[in-house]
Structure formats: structure tokens, C-alpha cells
Design an enzyme around this catalytic site. Structure first.
Site, PDB file in Angstrom:
ATOM      1  N   HIS A 131      45.106  60.284  45.018  1.00 16.64           N
ATOM      2  CA  HIS A 131      44.211  60.905  44.038  1.00 16.64           C
ATOM      3  C   HIS A 131      42.949  61.344  44.778  1.00 16.64           C
ATOM      4  CE1 HIS A 131      41.468  61.093  40.561  1.00 16.64           C
ATOM      5  NE2 HIS A 131      42.537  61.103  39.791  1.00 16.64           N
ATOM      6  N   ASP A 208      43.784  51.322  45.897  1.00 14.87           N
ATOM      7  CA  ASP A 208      43.401  51.940  44.628  1.00 14.87           C
ATOM      8  C   ASP A 208      44.467  51.530  43.605  1.00 14.87           C
ATOM      9  OD1 ASP A 208      43.380  53.620  42.440  1.00 14.87           O
ATOM     10  OD2 ASP A 208      43.086  55.459  43.580  1.00 14.87           O
ATOM     11  N   GLN A 211      46.585  52.933  38.849  1.00  9.22           N
ATOM     12  CA  GLN A 211      47.839  53.091  38.092  1.00  9.22           C
ATOM     13  C   GLN A 211      48.654  51.801  38.041  1.00  9.22           C
ATOM     14  OE1 GLN A 211      48.758  55.645  36.282  1.00  9.22           O
ATOM     15  NE2 GLN A 211      47.033  56.919  36.886  1.00  9.22           N
ATOM     16  N   LYS A 234      42.780  52.629  32.004  1.00  6.32           N
ATOM     17  CA  LYS A 234      44.213  52.823  32.282  1.00  6.32           C
ATOM     18  C   LYS A 234      45.006  51.557  31.992  1.00  6.32           C
ATOM     19  CE  LYS A 234      43.275  56.375  35.700  1.00  6.32           C
ATOM     20  NZ  LYS A 234      43.670  57.668  35.143  1.00  6.32           N
ATOM     21  N   CYS A 372      44.975  65.844  40.168  1.00 12.28           N
ATOM     22  CA  CYS A 372      43.968  65.412  41.163  1.00 12.28           C
ATOM     23  C   CYS A 372      44.643  64.969  42.453  1.00 12.28           C
ATOM     24  CB  CYS A 372      43.083  64.280  40.621  1.00 12.28           C
ATOM     25  SG  CYS A 372      42.103  64.779  39.226  1.00 12.28           S
TER      26      CYS A 372
HETATM   27  N1  PLP Z   1      43.154  56.723  41.402  1.00 13.80           N
HETATM   28  C1  PLP Z   1      44.268  56.993  40.725  1.00 13.80           C
HETATM   29  C2  PLP Z   1      45.598  56.676  41.337  1.00 13.80           C
HETATM   30  C3  PLP Z   1      44.191  57.557  39.458  1.00 13.80           C
HETATM   31  O1  PLP Z   1      45.301  57.820  38.763  1.00 13.80           O
HETATM   32  C4  PLP Z   1      42.920  57.845  38.915  1.00 13.80           C
HETATM   33  C5  PLP Z   1      42.805  58.513  37.598  1.00 13.80           C
HETATM   34  O2  PLP Z   1      43.669  59.242  37.188  1.00 13.80           O
HETATM   35  C6  PLP Z   1      41.796  57.533  39.657  1.00 13.80           C
HETATM   36  C7  PLP Z   1      41.942  56.973  40.897  1.00 13.80           C
HETATM   37  C8  PLP Z   1      40.415  57.778  39.128  1.00 13.80           C
HETATM   38  O3  PLP Z   1      40.184  56.916  38.057  1.00 13.80           O
HETATM   39  P1  PLP Z   1      38.863  57.079  37.170  1.00 13.80           P
HETATM   40  O4  PLP Z   1      38.794  58.517  36.778  1.00 13.80           O
HETATM   41  O5  PLP Z   1      39.095  56.152  36.022  1.00 13.80           O
HETATM   42  O6  PLP Z   1      37.714  56.665  38.023  1.00 13.80           O
END
Ligand code: PLP
Length: 414
Positions: A131, A208, A211, A234, A372
Site C-alpha cells: 500500500h 503493516d 488488513q 478495518k 493505493c
Molecule cells: N496498509 C494497508 C495494507 C491498507 O490496506 C491500508 C488501507 O487501505 C493502509 C495501510 C492505510 O490505512 P489507513 O488509511 O487506515 O491509515
């Protein structure tokens, strides 16, 4: 095709669905089918009620006043931290830092740890499927420090190429930053092996978990990573709240990255001293309702049999994959056999956005676009995909609705 919702003996999806008021509505004249939980999950009554109870009954700022409401709010806020710490297997609650979400958690590490540890010629390795929030913060700090952000190759099926990673590692690699589960493809990355590989050359490893938290129990200590980041929204909690977990000795050695109230011990123009963990990283009034709501989301998940939830979700995904194989012209992206919660695809000869709009007209919510993850889309040479993402409240009947919807899309577009 069997269209009846199959229930796991220990998991009654209809009972769970009853807890999510938003799911029981019509969109465009059809019962809503919400298949966008990878973007944000829906919220159960327990979470909605916890937030509402706070604002209705004991709204006050935390840590700052001697009165009843402030004390009650502070207890609930810190109690939520303890719940989250237990939920992710943290040894202490102080290692749970409240942030606005995964993005802010990673920015905290990139600014504070990265800003003090990365120097000219250092390397940060990031898989190509990440992401943007696990790419851009590293690029920003690398540009300031003279470090380099390098892409770990991803195979055609959408898995991190571990051999390539092993070959990239040397003593200039300071950090490996990797997602636990890919939001664009659903690939479950072998994070234990990645932690081991990174640590083999003395690099830090950040995971990270945006998910992952909703899909599987997490134990950060057992995983052995140095940092773990995730978002409340999430995992059935509210937006605006997230967590950075870190190893205690690392967090303690890191400088604060934002200054203000709450994070200080003493302030004088001659010099300021900072609080210990976790407050040194929590400048300003936090999202109190968000933290309390996230605590309630943890209670919600803890009230379920997680392994039964996992069986249910895996059944949904397997069923969706099976059905997708009978759709003419459907190309699936992310074909790893270790996949969670995501069906990413294109219908040949169509634009993802058109498919999304035509599904929406039938009450079916999916996400379309690059998710993203532009470097990954560039590798697949597509501008984006259609992503149906599943959560514990989805049913086989909803998977059927998706495929009936796609048939209709095909009949309208061809
Ligand atoms: N990392 C992953 C794998 C994601 O799916 C997302 C959001 O879709 C993010 C980071 C960013 O999360 P947030 O927008 O809640 O900070």
C-alpha cells in the site's frame, strides 16, 4: 450452483449480521451487499454503543482533570489500550501507541526511528505489492537522509519473492517494511520468514497489519517483528484511531515526532523533557471516543470463535474463486494459495470503474481502481482492478449476488 448460505457449526453468520445495523438496508432498490471491507469494515452495535455512551454519558478530556467525568473517560481510554495490548499479544500496554491509523503509525516510525537511524547509502526494502502508506513515508525520509527505498520483487501470482529478498539483503539494509496481508490481492505474506530474513542482517522489520487484524489472531511478540501497525476501522472499530506497537527498547530510544500537550514531562524555555511510553508519542488530545470504540471492537472479536470465523471467511473466498472460474473473460489477480478476504479481478474488455458502477446499481458495493498499490498495478500492466473483499458478516448468498451482478454487467456491456 448451491446458493444456500452454509453455516459453520460454531459460527452463525445471521446472528453476527444482526449486530451490524448498516447491513440491513436497500441500495438502489436491492438489499445491500457490502463487499468493500478491505477499505473499511462495518461497525457492530457494541462499537456504535460504546462511542455513543462515551459522548452521552462521560465525555471529558483524559489525564488532565480531577473530576468524575475525566476520571471515567481516562479509565475507559486506558482500559481500551490494555484490551488492544492483550489482543495483539503485547507484553505491556505502554507499547501500544494510539495513532490515527496505519498511515500515521508508519509515518511515526519513518520520522522518529527513520529520521535518527537512516543515513547516506542505507537501504529500506519494501515489497512491490505494498500500500502507498508503506512506501511513500519511507521515500520521504530516505530523501532527507540520503537513503534508498528499494522494491522487493513480487511473483506473478502475487507473492513476495523470498529468494529475491534473500539476495537483496546486506548490512546496509536497515529496515524491511512489509504488509501482513495485501489489500490489493489478499496475499498473506510469510511475515515470520521475512522477520527472520531481515533480522539475519541486523535490519529492523515493520509489519503493516492493516488488513490482517480483522482476519486472524495476531501475536506481535511471537511474530518477533520490531514494529506492527494497524487501523481500528478495518477491524470493526471506528475511523480516526489506530495503533503502532513497537519493541519497548526501540520505542524508548526513539525521539518524539510531534510536540505539544500530553507528551511532555516539564516545559521551560531553557529546555523541555518528555514523558515515557506511550505518551511521548501522543501529543495533543487523542481520539478518546475512537480508542474506546476500538476497545469495544476488540471485545466484539473476542466474543467470537476466531477459528470458526476464519473457516467461514475462507469458505466464502473459496466459493467466490470457484464461481469466478466459470465467468467468461474474468481474469483474477493475486493467485497465491495463501489468500485472505480479497477477490481482485478484471472482466476483459471492460473498465473496472464501469463494472463497479453497474454493480452499485444492483446494490453491490465493491472497490475499483489501483487500491493505493500503483507499483503493483504497473507490474500487472493494468490501471486497476475490481476488488470484492469479504468480512465475517458476508454470506454465500452475497457471493451469489456478486456473480449474478457480474452476469448482468456482461449482458449490459457486451
Ligand atoms: N496498509 C494497508 C495494507 C491498507 O490496506 C491500508 C488501507 O487501505 C493502509 C495501510 C492505510 O490505512 P489507513 O488509511 O487506515 O491509515
Amino acid at each position: 450452483m448451491n446458493t444456500t448460505a452454509r453455516k459453520s457449526p460454531a459460527f452463525d453468520v445471521e446472528t453476527v449480521r444482526a449486530e451490524f445495523p448498516i447491513l440491513h438496508q436497500e441500495v438502489n432498490g436491492q438489499p445491500l451487499v457490502y463487499l468493500d471491507s478491505a477499505a473499511t469494515s462495518q461497525k457492530p452495535n457494541m462499537v456504535i454503543d460504546a462511542i455513543s455512551d462515551y459522548y452521552r454519558g462521560y465525555n471529558a478530556n483524559v489525564h488532565r482533570a480531577a473530576h468524575y467525568l475525566a476520571d471515567k473517560a481516562t479509565c475507559a481510554f486506558e482500559d481500551a489500550r490494555i484490551k488492544v495490548a492483550d489482543f495483539i499479544g503485547s507484553t505491556t500496554p505502554e507499547q501500544v501507541i494510539w495513532t490515527r491509523g496505519t498511515t500515521e503509525s508508519i509515518n511515526l516510525v519513518s520520522n522518529s526511528w527513520g529520521g535518527t537511524h537512516l543515513t547516506e547509502g542505507d537501504r529500506v526494502l519494501v515489497p512491490a505489492l505494498e500500500h502507498h502508506s508503506n512506501i511513500v513515508p519511507w521515500q520521504m525520509v530516505a530523501a532527507r537522509c540520503g537513503a534508498r527505498v528499494e522494491e522487493i520483487p513480487v511473483t506473478d501470482v502475487g507473492e513476495v519473492d523470498l529468494d529475491a529478498l534473500a539476495n537483496m539483503l546486506d548490512n546496509r539494509v536497515r529496515l524491511v517494511a512489509c504488509g501482513h496481508i495485501s489489500n490489493a490481492l489478499g496475499t498473506v505474506n510469510p511475515v515470520e520468514e521475512i522477520v527472520e530474513l531481515g533480522h539475519g542482517v541486523g535490519a529492523m522489520v515493520l509489519i503493516d497489519g492493516a488488513q490482517a487484524v480483522a482476519h486472524a489472531p495476531i501475536n506481535v511478540e511471537a511474530l518477533g517483528c520490531d514494529f506492527y501497525a494497524f487501523s481500528g476501522h478495518k477491524m470493526f472499530g471506528p475511523t480516526g484511531i489506530g495503533v503502532l506497537w513497537g519493541k519497548r527498547e526501540l520505542l524508548e530510544a526513539m525521539p518524539p515526532w510531534q510536540g505539544g500537550g500530553e507528551m511532555i514531562e516539564t516545559v521551560a524555555f531553557a529546555g523541555t523533557t518528555y514523558q515515557g511510553l506511550p505518551y511521548r508519542f501522543e501529543a495533543g488530545t487523542p481520539d478518546i471516543a475512537g480508542a474506546i470504540g476500538l476497545g469495544a471492537a476488540v471485545d466484539f472479536l473476542n466474543s467470537l470463535d476466531r477459528s470458526a470465523v476464519n473457516t467461514h471467511e475462507q469458505d466464502l473466498l473459496n466459493y467466490a474463486v470457484e464461481r469466478s472460474e466459470n465467468v467468461e473473460g474474468l481474469v483474477r489477480y493475486g493467485r497465491s494459495h495463501v489468500n485472505a478476504g480479497v477477490l481482485s479481478f478484471l472482466l476483459s474488455g471492460t473498465h473496472a470503474a464501469d463494472v463497479g458502477t453497474l454493480l452499485d446499481q444492483q446494490g453491490i458495493a465493491v472497490r475499483t481502481g489501483h487500491h493505493c498499490a500503483q507499483p503493483l498495478m504497473a507490474q500487472y500492466q493494468v490501471p486497476g482492478t475490481v476488488r470484492a473483499s469479504f468480512a465475517l458478516y458476508n454470506t454465500r448468498a452475497e457471493v451469489d449476488r456478486l456473480f449474478e451482478g457480474l452476469e448482468k454487467v456482461r449482458s449490459l456491456l457486451f
